[in-house]
Design a protein around this motif. Structure first.
Motif, mmCIF file in Angstrom:
data_model
loop_
_atom_site.group_PDB
_atom_site.id
_atom_site.type_symbol
_atom_site.label_atom_id
_atom_site.label_comp_id
_atom_site.label_asym_id
_atom_site.label_seq_id
_atom_site.Cartn_x
_atom_site.Cartn_y
_atom_site.Cartn_z
ATOM 1 N N ARG A 1 55.632 -15.550 -82.638
ATOM 2 C CA ARG A 1 55.120 -15.612 -81.262
ATOM 3 C C ARG A 1 53.967 -16.616 -81.158
ATOM 4 O O ARG A 1 53.871 -17.361 -80.192
ATOM 5 C CB ARG A 1 54.653 -14.212 -80.862
ATOM 6 N N ASP B 1 49.596 -12.568 -78.561
ATOM 7 C CA ASP B 1 49.717 -13.183 -77.242
ATOM 8 C C ASP B 1 48.422 -13.892 -76.836
ATOM 9 O O ASP B 1 48.453 -14.955 -76.217
ATOM 10 C CB ASP B 1 50.096 -12.136 -76.197
ATOM 11 N N GLU C 1 54.993 -20.453 -81.065
ATOM 12 C CA GLU C 1 55.756 -20.986 -79.938
ATOM 13 C C GLU C 1 55.128 -22.247 -79.327
ATOM 14 O O GLU C 1 55.827 -23.244 -79.153
ATOM 15 C CB GLU C 1 55.965 -19.917 -78.869
ATOM 16 N N TYR D 1 58.468 -22.964 -69.994
ATOM 17 C CA TYR D 1 58.866 -22.074 -71.081
ATOM 18 C C TYR D 1 58.380 -20.651 -70.822
ATOM 19 O O TYR D 1 59.150 -19.700 -70.879
ATOM 20 C CB TYR D 1 58.328 -22.592 -72.416
ATOM 21 N N ASP D 2 57.085 -20.512 -70.549
ATOM 22 C CA ASP D 2 56.505 -19.190 -70.285
ATOM 23 C C ASP D 2 55.133 -19.394 -69.643
ATOM 24 O O ASP D 2 54.247 -19.983 -70.255
ATOM 25 C CB ASP D 2 56.376 -18.397 -71.593
ATOM 26 N N TRP D 3 54.978 -18.885 -68.440
ATOM 27 C CA TRP D 3 53.716 -19.056 -67.716
ATOM 28 C C TRP D 3 52.552 -18.410 -68.464
ATOM 29 O O TRP D 3 51.414 -18.844 -68.350
ATOM 30 C CB TRP D 3 53.859 -18.473 -66.310
#
Length: 132
Positions: free
Chosen positions: A44, A75, A47, A101-103
């Motif tokens: 994670r 995160d 990324e 990709y991911d906010w």
């Protein structure tokens, strides 16, 4: 030497990252990313580095993280790394890549667990009543 300091949050985890020119080394609380455990948290965290591999090879990243659990810390770290890479490069295209990709790579997740209240086992659930 150019240095960037950024932070990332998730629940009660707070990560502070320092990004400098270097050769692509990443340390989290003094531990190299290659041997960081658990494996799922490591994947994670990596990324944003995988989305910008050329940028990741040109900088050294040191992250200090505290509070929260394992995945909350992961995160928070990934948000701090992504923000740092964006600030380091000043590249709007990199920001757009992270956003698509991911906010949560750019914006910290502000959600917290709701506190428990009296009359039940959790925040919303109440104890069952039985009249017989």
């Amino acid at each position: 030497m150019k240095t960037v300091q950024v932070s990332g949050r998730k629940k009660s985890a707070l990560a502070r990252a320092v990004i400098r020119e270097g050769s692509g080394k990443v340390y989290i609380n003094g531990i190299p990313i290659e041997i960081y455990q658990p494996e799922l948290a490591k994947l994670r965290i990596m990324e944003p580095l995988a989305l910008a591999p050329d940028m990741a090879k040109r900088v050294d990243i040191r992250v200090k993280v505290k509070g929260g659990g394992v995945m909350g810390q992961a995160d928070a770290v990934r948000t701090a790394i992504a923000r740092g890479l964006i600030e380091w490069s000043q590249d709007p295209q990199l920001r757009e890549t992270f956003r698509q990709y991911d906010w949560a790579l750019i914006k910290s997740d502000t959600r917290f667990k709701e506190p428990k209240k009296p009359g039940g086992p959790g925040a919303r659930a109440k104890f069952q009543k039985s009249y017989r």
